[in-house]
Write an enzyme that holds these catalytic residues in place. Structure first.
Site, PDB file in Angstrom:
ATOM      1  N   CYS A 176      -2.074   8.744   3.089  1.00 41.75           N
ATOM      2  CA  CYS A 176      -1.824   8.348   1.700  1.00 41.75           C
ATOM      3  C   CYS A 176      -3.048   8.551   0.819  1.00 41.75           C
ATOM      4  O   CYS A 176      -2.940   8.534  -0.405  1.00 41.75           O
ATOM      5  CB  CYS A 176      -1.364   6.901   1.644  1.00 41.75           C
ATOM      6  SG  CYS A 176      -2.481   5.778   2.492  1.00 41.75           S
ATOM      7  N   GLU A 200       0.890  -1.167   0.000  1.00 44.14           N
ATOM      8  CA  GLU A 200       0.000   0.000   0.000  1.00 44.14           C
ATOM      9  C   GLU A 200       0.918   1.204   0.000  1.00 44.14           C
ATOM     10  O   GLU A 200       1.521   1.542   1.010  1.00 44.14           O
ATOM     11  CB  GLU A 200      -0.918  -0.035   1.225  1.00 44.14           C
ATOM     12  CG  GLU A 200      -2.092   0.909   1.113  1.00 44.14           C
ATOM     13  CD  GLU A 200      -1.845   2.226   1.814  1.00 44.14           C
ATOM     14  OE1 GLU A 200      -1.520   3.203   1.088  1.00 44.14           O
ATOM     15  OE2 GLU A 200      -1.955   2.287   3.041  1.00 44.14           O
TER      16      GLU A 200
END
EC number: 1.2.1.-
Length: 483
Positions: free
Chosen positions: A289, A255
């Site tokens: 993020c 990720e």
């Protein structure tokens, strides 16, 4: 450290069910980003200690995977219960080492705990298949088994949730795990290890190794006992880890970085769009993020949106996250401040204008004013590079085709957002955006029941949801003859 339960503040690593120091006695200091004060220290471990944790995980694997799904689920449920019972202490610990406001930290603890609850239940739903045989006397059965020993490397921005989002499915599947938390925020990880021990997670099943990223990470990627690595962090480091894992064909889940567009069409509910932008951009001070990195607003509502966003940003209260009423804490370190300043300076040099913030906060340290830039050109650095800070660059666009092209003009593909009322447009835009996740008329999309993850350079695999446990399982085909 003022906690109701002082034992949650651990300054040793947790390896094979024991609290231990580094072999050489070296430590890493941990500081409070809001005050600059040293909180304490943790062991600076290396390859040797990591190897022992991996070997302990391998030793614990047969007994752990042999438990019934319900037995593993019960232990994960107890871990969940302990997190909720200790939510206040865990949140306070997080705020002190990471900087986010206490209310946000409490929200993260609840979010983190939800993965233990969810995947504990999913352990009971690891289903196989029976397939019609290719010959009359053949029977085909498909079963799923735990991949084995796993390794996790987690970031500082969500120091609890990024752990449970990995440990939850791993342990539910019957795997064991060795965790390397971020050196900036090790105490949240060690507190979770303390609660895992109390929950009855057997020794070796879940270990936490603090220390040198290079040495610990190097052992995790090179040791053939480890069959899977899961990582949340930058794309640059993700590429490096993936290359290292390729040597013995480890399974990887990544990720990685994002560059999320946040699109506001002319027909959007502007008040809702501003609320969504505020959450998506300034939550955790922009250090997520999935936060909006590029705000695209259609010409017809551009000025009205900017005015409303300025008014909303002006209400943010900057300060130490432990203080009442604070909505926005500090950035994690001086390097983070420098990157925000770099992106602002670059955009301004190319014609952008600062309409809110734009400089370090009067509080000093790593506090930074929430910033809005308008008339940002397409060639600004911020359009290509993730800021990871409280900077909202607002770009203009004319039509749907233009904004989709601009949004997709990036190597990243994690999260994206847009606000619109037209139903045909909603489906059209959602399907054309090249991202793993699309928030439509909402700026907050993370939860345990949905598949979290990106495409392109933003990563591989999914976390959360019914799909999240699949990354910790191997499919085995059984062919029975002579039936």
């Amino acid at each position: 450290m003022q906690l109701k339960d002082a034992k949650l503040f651990r300054q040793q690593a947790y390896v094979d069910g024991a609290w231990v120091d580094a072999d050489n006695g070296q430590t890493i200091k941990v500081n409070n980003p809001a005050t600059g004060e040293i909180i304490g220290s943790v062991p600076k471990m290396g390859a040797a200690e990591t190897r022992r944790a991996i070997e302990a995980a391998d030793k614990a694997l047969p007994a752990w995977r042999a438990l019934t799904a319900k037995e593993r689920a019960n232990k994960l449920r107890r871990w969940f219960d302990l997190m909720i019972e200790n939510q206040d202490d865990l949140a306070r610990l997080m705020t002190i080492e990471q900087g986010k406001p206490l209310a946000e930290a409490k929200g993260e603890i609840a979010y983190a705990a939800s993965f233990l609850e969810w995947f504990g239940e999913e352990a009971k739903r690891i289903y196989g298949d029976t397939i019609p045989g290719h010959q009359p006397d053949k029977r085909i059965i498909v079963i799923k088994q735990p991949i084995g020993v796993t390794a996790a490397i987690t970031p500082w921005n969500f120091p609890s949730a990024m752990i449970t989002r990995k440990a939850g499915p791993a342990l539910a599947a019957g795997c064991t795990m060795v965790l390397k938390p971020a050196s900036q925020t090790p105490y949240s990880a060690l507190a979770l290890a303390e609660l895992a021990e109390r929950a009855g997670i057997p020794k070796g099943v879940f270990s936490v190794v603090t220390g040198s990223a290079g040495e610990v990470g190097g052992e995790l990627t090179s040791n053939p006992i480890v069959r899977k690595l899961t990582f949340t962090g930058s794309t640059e480091i993700g590429r490096q880890l993936m290359a290292e894992c390729a040597q013995d064909i480890k399974k990887v889940s990544l990720e990685l970085g994002g560059n999320a567009p946040f699109i506001v069409f002319d027909d959007a509910d502007l008040d809702a769009a501003v609320e969504g932008a505020l959450i998506s951009k300034y939550r955790n001070n922009g250090q997520t993020c999935v936060c909006a990195n590029r705000l695209y607003v259609q010409d017809g509502v551009y000025d009205a949106f900017v005015d409303k966003l300025k008014a909303a940003v002006a209400k943010l209260n900057i300060g130490n996250g432990l203080e009442a009423g604070v909505t926005t804490g500090p950035l994690i370190d001086a390097k983070a401040v420098a990157k925000v300043e770099e992106h602002i300076a670059d955009a301004v040099s190319k014609g952008a204008k600062v309409v809110s913030g734009g400089k370090p906060h009067a509080l000093g340290g790593t506090f930074f004013e929430p910033t809005i830039l308008v008339d940002v050109p397409k060639n600004a650095l911020v359009s290509k590079d993730e800021t990871f800070g409280p900077l909202a660059p607002v770009f203009r666009f004319k039509d749907e085709a233009e904004v989709i092209a601009m949004s997709n003009d990036t190597e990243f593909g994690l999260a994206s957002y847009f606000y619109a009322r037209d139903l045909a447009r909603v489906f059209r835009v959602a399907e054309q955006l090249e991202y793993g996740m699309v928030g439509i008329n909402t700026g907050l999309i993370s939860n345990e029941v949905a598949p979290f993850g990106g495409i392109k350079a933003s990563g591989l695999g999914r976390e959360g949801s019914k799909y999240g446990i699949e990354d910790y399982l191997e499919i085995k085909y059984l062919c029975l003859g002579g039936i």
